[in-house]
Motif scaffolding. Structure first.
Motif, PDB file in Angstrom:
ATOM      1  N   GLY A 359       5.160  -7.396   3.271  1.00 32.33           N
ATOM      2  CA  GLY A 359       6.605  -7.443   3.046  1.00 32.33           C
ATOM      3  C   GLY A 359       6.995  -7.276   1.593  1.00 32.33           C
ATOM      4  N   GLU A 408       0.846  -1.826   8.701  1.00 31.93           N
ATOM      5  CA  GLU A 408       2.217  -2.032   9.138  1.00 31.93           C
ATOM      6  C   GLU A 408       2.259  -2.309  10.638  1.00 31.93           C
ATOM      7  N   LEU A 430      10.188  -9.426   9.303  1.00 34.13           N
ATOM      8  CA  LEU A 430       9.601  -8.319   8.541  1.00 34.13           C
ATOM      9  C   LEU A 430      10.478  -7.872   7.388  1.00 34.13           C
TER      10      LEU A 430
END
Length: 450
Positions: A359, A408, A430
């Protein structure tokens, strides 16, 4: 940038005189014969100053001012009168009118002087508002904003482009600080005394986004009970930041292209062209080039906004910045809640250095804030539960691995698991929009995962 002045005067001869004096000083002028027409122009266009007669058929100059002043970004007002009383002048200045001038003018210089002072005062107000916005947004100092060797080139590019008028495209993963970079471009530019207007293209429903950007006329659609200025008009003279521009619907991309090329547009439900002086900074966490290849983004718009690209490196490529950023966030949050936190114990510092930070800076900031709330004295690894729960990936392996997408993908799967497959909550975890998450889920073939 020339100031825009609206002259509201029912006497044609006197109005022409005022126009000639102001245009000789380089000001851009528009004219209205009465306050009602002036109000229509003020709803459609942006002005720095209104020069209005006091007594006119219908609405008075003071009535016009009292309607317009409800807009926080309203222009300065100078009222002209041959009939006004002391009481009216006192009332007007108490309400916020900058000054009164008597008719006929003593000489052109008296008008020039008052107009110049009014515009200078308005500029100071905007600068102060910009400073307060900077303070309230927690705008970090340069040594924090550009911490780490990888940011040296970014700082140089921002410095180079800030004074130009070119459209800027800021690229980078979610949480890398794209809006802060856009604000820095604005603050370093000659437009810094005017507004910085951010728009998150992913956070606004498609059917409302056109009105949000370009405004609408009264009756343009159900619920449009009055005309409304859009973000482009609010950003006149300043900077418009279009975040997540890759989410912009194709139906709006052609209209945005026209504004970028011609600096003109019509409101929703309108047919009058509105001119604006706006510098556009766009941002995306997608590859717009790939979006063009997939026909989801217009190639002509892509080349128009990609005049000056700036790519922000992810936090995993700024390892030398992590201790600096962590210390800044510790001081910031401990100060906010009144705790005395002296720093990180060695084990916690090692953990945050080794952690992959999918993040990016946003995740680091949130982790530090939670740790400050949980911790006492020195922050321990136990104060960082999310880091303890997630497996740490070796940074050298990650740099050598081409599978950034796999990182990811795992982060998305984990967020969906934590949120009970609630996509809105997962997107919040996220730090991305729900629309972006849906796009990623489809792209990675996760739609059947629970």
């Amino acid at each position: 940038m020339s100031a825009r002045i609206l002259i509201t005067e029912d006497d044609n001869t006197f109005r022409s005189l005022l126009k000639a004096i102001l245009q000789s000083e380089g000001y851009e002028t528009r004219e209205a014969e009465n306050a009602e027409d002036a109000l229509i122009l003020l709803e459609k266009e942006s002005f720095d100053l209104v020069l209005t007669d006091l007594k006119m058929p219908g609405m008075s100059g003071l009535d016009l001012f009292r309607i317009v002043r409800s807009d926080p970004s309203h222009p300065a007002f100078i009222v002209l009168t041959a009939f006004g009383t002391i009481e009216e002048a006192v009332s007007g200045t108490r309400d916020g009118v900058f000054d009164f001038l008597t008719k006929p003018l003593k000489d052109p210089e008296s008008l020039r002087t008052v107009v110049r002072k009014a515009l200078e005062e308005k500029k100071r107000e905007r600068e102060y508002a910009g400073l307060k916005e900077k303070e309230s947004s927690g705008f970090p100092p340069d040594e924090i904003m550009f911490a780490g060797k990888a940011m040296k080139e970014v700082k140089r590019l921002i410095s180079d482009v800030a004074q130009a008028q070119a459209t800027v495209l800021i690229q980078g993963e979610s949480g890398t600080g794209k809006e802060l970079a856009a604000k820095t471009v604005h603050m370093m530019s000659k437009r810094n005394s005017s507004a910085f207007i951010p728009v998150n293209c992913a956070a606004i429903p498609d059917n409302l986004l056109e009105s949000e950007l370009f405004g609408h006329e009264k009756g343009a659609f159900t619920g449009a009970i009055q005309a409304r200025r859009g973000k482009f008009e609010l950003a006149h003279g300043g900077t418009l930041f279009l975040d997540e521009i890759g989410e912009l619907p194709l139906s709006l991309q052609a209209k945005l292209l026209r504004v970028l090329q011609e600096r003109k547009f019509e409101r929703v439900g309108g047919n009058r062209e509105i001119s604006v002086d706006v510098r556009v900074v766009a941002a995306t966490n997608r590859s717009l080039f790939e979006e063009v290849q997939e026909k989801r983004f217009r190639d002509d718009l892509y080349y128009r906004i990609n005049v000056f690209p700036i790519t922000l490196p992810p936090l995993r490529q700024r390892e030398d910045a992590i201790p600096v950023l962590a210390d800044y966030f510790i001081r910031k949050f401990s100060g906010q809640i009144g705790k005395k936190i002296s720093g990180l114990e060695p084990g916690a510092e090692q953990a945050i250095m080794e952690y992959s930070w999918p993040g990016n800076i946003r995740e680091l900031q949130n982790a530090i804030e939670r740790a400050v709330i949980l911790g006492k004295g020195v922050l321990k690894i136990s104060d960082f539960p999310d880091i303890r729960e997630r497996p740490v990936q070796d940074s050298d392996e990650m740099r050598e691995s081409p599978a950034l997408e796999e990182i990811e993908k795992r982060a998305i799967i984990e967020a969906l698991k934590k949120s009970g497959n609630n996509r809105t909550l997962a997107a919040d975890l996220l730090g991305i929009s729900r629309r972006t998450l849906q796009y990623r889920i489809k792209d990675y073939g996760l739609s059947r995962k629970k």
